[in-house]
Write a protein that holds these residues in place. Structure first.
Motif, PDB file in Angstrom:
ATOM      1  N   SER A 252     -26.511  15.077  10.362  1.00  0.00           N
ATOM      2  CA  SER A 252     -26.187  13.714   9.940  1.00  0.00           C
ATOM      3  C   SER A 252     -27.227  12.657  10.314  1.00  0.00           C
ATOM      4  O   SER A 252     -27.041  11.488  10.003  1.00  0.00           O
ATOM      5  N   LYS A 295     -18.824  18.683  12.829  1.00  0.00           N
ATOM      6  CA  LYS A 295     -17.627  18.323  12.077  1.00  0.00           C
ATOM      7  C   LYS A 295     -16.398  18.278  12.978  1.00  0.00           C
ATOM      8  O   LYS A 295     -16.278  19.031  13.939  1.00  0.00           O
ATOM      9  N   SER A 296     -15.478  17.388  12.626  1.00  0.00           N
ATOM     10  CA  SER A 296     -14.301  17.125  13.461  1.00  0.00           C
ATOM     11  C   SER A 296     -13.126  18.001  13.049  1.00  0.00           C
ATOM     12  O   SER A 296     -12.836  18.171  11.861  1.00  0.00           O
ATOM     13  N   ILE A 300     -10.252  15.465   9.999  1.00  0.00           N
ATOM     14  CA  ILE A 300     -11.114  16.202   9.066  1.00  0.00           C
ATOM     15  C   ILE A 300     -11.639  15.332   7.924  1.00  0.00           C
ATOM     16  O   ILE A 300     -12.675  15.643   7.347  1.00  0.00           O
ATOM     17  N   ASN A 303     -15.105  14.055   7.910  1.00  0.00           N
ATOM     18  CA  ASN A 303     -16.130  15.028   7.546  1.00  0.00           C
ATOM     19  C   ASN A 303     -16.649  14.814   6.125  1.00  0.00           C
ATOM     20  O   ASN A 303     -17.763  15.249   5.802  1.00  0.00           O
ATOM     21  N   ARG A 306     -19.633  12.570   6.591  1.00  0.00           N
ATOM     22  CA  ARG A 306     -20.756  13.281   7.202  1.00  0.00           C
ATOM     23  C   ARG A 306     -21.383  14.264   6.214  1.00  0.00           C
ATOM     24  O   ARG A 306     -22.598  14.335   6.060  1.00  0.00           O
ATOM     25  N   THR A 307     -20.528  15.021   5.535  1.00  0.00           N
ATOM     26  CA  THR A 307     -21.020  16.018   4.590  1.00  0.00           C
ATOM     27  C   THR A 307     -21.730  15.358   3.415  1.00  0.00           C
ATOM     28  O   THR A 307     -22.784  15.830   2.968  1.00  0.00           O
ATOM     29  N   PHE A 327     -14.979  19.643   3.442  1.00  0.00           N
ATOM     30  CA  PHE A 327     -14.737  18.796   4.613  1.00  0.00           C
ATOM     31  C   PHE A 327     -13.786  19.454   5.604  1.00  0.00           C
ATOM     32  O   PHE A 327     -13.807  19.153   6.796  1.00  0.00           O
TER      33      PHE A 327
END
Length: 406
Positions: A252, A295-296, A300, A303, A306-307, A327
């Protein structure tokens, strides 16, 4: 009155902003910081690169970084899974219908020449290509696939990295592994000339905590291990560069990841040059995959952001093939929503943002060009250091690589 208005308009059109220097900006910035100075906002990255608050034309490298000629459009390599061969086939057709242009699967454990038709039934290999990365299971898969596709009309990439396999398994019998790998590459280069079969898998270095400089340097050093093995087996070095795909993860840190991909593309040419391979034969085929380590599990949906950012960085960094994780891939089984959103990120970047129409969109950015140059210099220096120690496997077996990452 009208003449006066026209005169004011003309003056506005021809007016220019006054020229300001970096020192002018620095003076104003320092005054606005109320006791602090701009120097306090310098950031030092994990790669030991200092990031400044402002970059100007003076920060551009003395020589323009030439990344060569390549297609800006990328292939969609979403991993297609299922609990059975029949389910994988259904999901594969759904993916193709919704815009995926590659066959990208994990090879089922129970796949054989009798049921491969259930896996690839009704798939038109004239319209799609392969992108299958794996481990030793790739070796028997080659023959099963060749027996199924009678006209050898197979294109794309199917391969594994024996260096990564050695690193992960600690298998002492690396000679046998390399020999099987070499034999398959030499055979397939004749049987299916349009298929790439060599994988330099640098993802392991991100997954084990390596920074951008280490990822680039270790990936190049892994490539040298493969080149030397093939060279000793009388496989033309030019064919290595023609048949190779390099894989990296994208995290990221948006600008660092763009610079990382651009830096390894430049250094790939340097590697080819070291082996006296013409630049026209050494264009890097680069595969990127969004990261899973950041990733969390708890939230979620963050994500998605981030993704999406990671995929955006990969495209700006000019990859040829991209895999975007759903995600909710942190869970054991991604949802249909997660799979659909991940695939649609490609379409958003390609169709909505038109990024497939732009070659090297980061070119000319003062910051990214400077950062790319920093990564090039530091990565090449580390690469040369590893080679002086006997190469990647020698450095790994002696614990040097692990110590550097730690």
């Amino acid at each position: 009155m009208k003449d006066l208005q026209r005169g004011n308009l003309q003056a506005a059109i021809t007016a220019q902003f006054p020229t300001r220097t970096y020192e002018d900006w620095l003076d104003v910035a320092n005054k606005s910081l109320k006791g602090k100075t701009v120097s306090e906002f310098l950031q030092n990255t994990y790669e030991d690169i200092k990031i400044k608050p402002l970059y100007t034309k003076a920060d551009l490298p003395k020589e323009q970084i030439n990344l060569g000629d390549y297609q800006a459009e990328w292939k969609i390599a979403q991993l297609i899974e299922g609990e059975s061969i029949e389910e994988i086939n259904k999901n594969l057709h759904d993916a193709i219908e919704y815009g995926q242009n590659t066959v990208s699967i994990k090879i089922p454990n129970d796949l054989n020449k009798n049921n491969i038709g259930d896996l690839f039934g009704e798939v038109n290999f004239d319209e799609v290509s392969f992108f299958i990365d794996g481990k030793e299971e790739i070796l028997p898969f080659y023959q099963i696939l060749l027996d199924y596709v009678k006209n050898n009309n197979i294109k794309g990439f199917i391969g594994f990295d024996p260096v990564r396999t050695k690193v992960e398994s600690g298998n002492e019998d690396e000679k046998h592994l390399f020999q099987l790998w070499i034999d398959s590459i030499k055979t397939l280069s004749k049987q299916v000339p349009n298929l790439k079969t060599i994988f330099v898998d640098g993802r392991v270095f991100e997954q084990t905590g390596g920074n951008a400089v280490q990822q680039i340097a270790y990936t190049l050093s892994s490539a040298v291990e493969q080149i030397e093995q093939l060279k000793n087996a009388d496989f033309p070095i030019e064919q290595f560069f023609k048949k190779a795909v390099v894989g990296l993860n994208v995290q990221s840190n948006f600008f660092m990841e763009i610079a990382k991909l651009r830096a390894i593309r430049y250094l790939w040419y340097k590697l080819a040059e070291a082996y006296d391979v013409d630049k026209t034969m050494a264009t890097l085929d680069l595969f990127a995959e969004t990261s899973l380590i950041n990733k969390s599990n708890l939230d979620i949906y963050t994500n998605m952001l981030r993704t999406g950012g990671e995929a955006f960085a990969a495209v700006v960094g000019q990859v040829q093939t991209l895999r975007v994780h759903p995600f909710d891939a942190v869970n054991e089984n991604p949802s249909k929503l997660g799979i659909r959103v991940a695939r649609n990120i490609h379409h958003l970047l390609r169709e909505e943002s038109s990024l497939a129409n732009v070659k090297d969109p980061a070119q000319g950015s003062y910051f990214i060009e400077n950062l790319t140059n920093e990564l090039i210099e530091k990565s090449w220096q580390l690469f040369l250091q590893i080679e002086k120690q006997g190469g990647f496997l020698e450095a790994f077996n002696s614990g040097v690589i692990q110590q550097q990452i730690n």
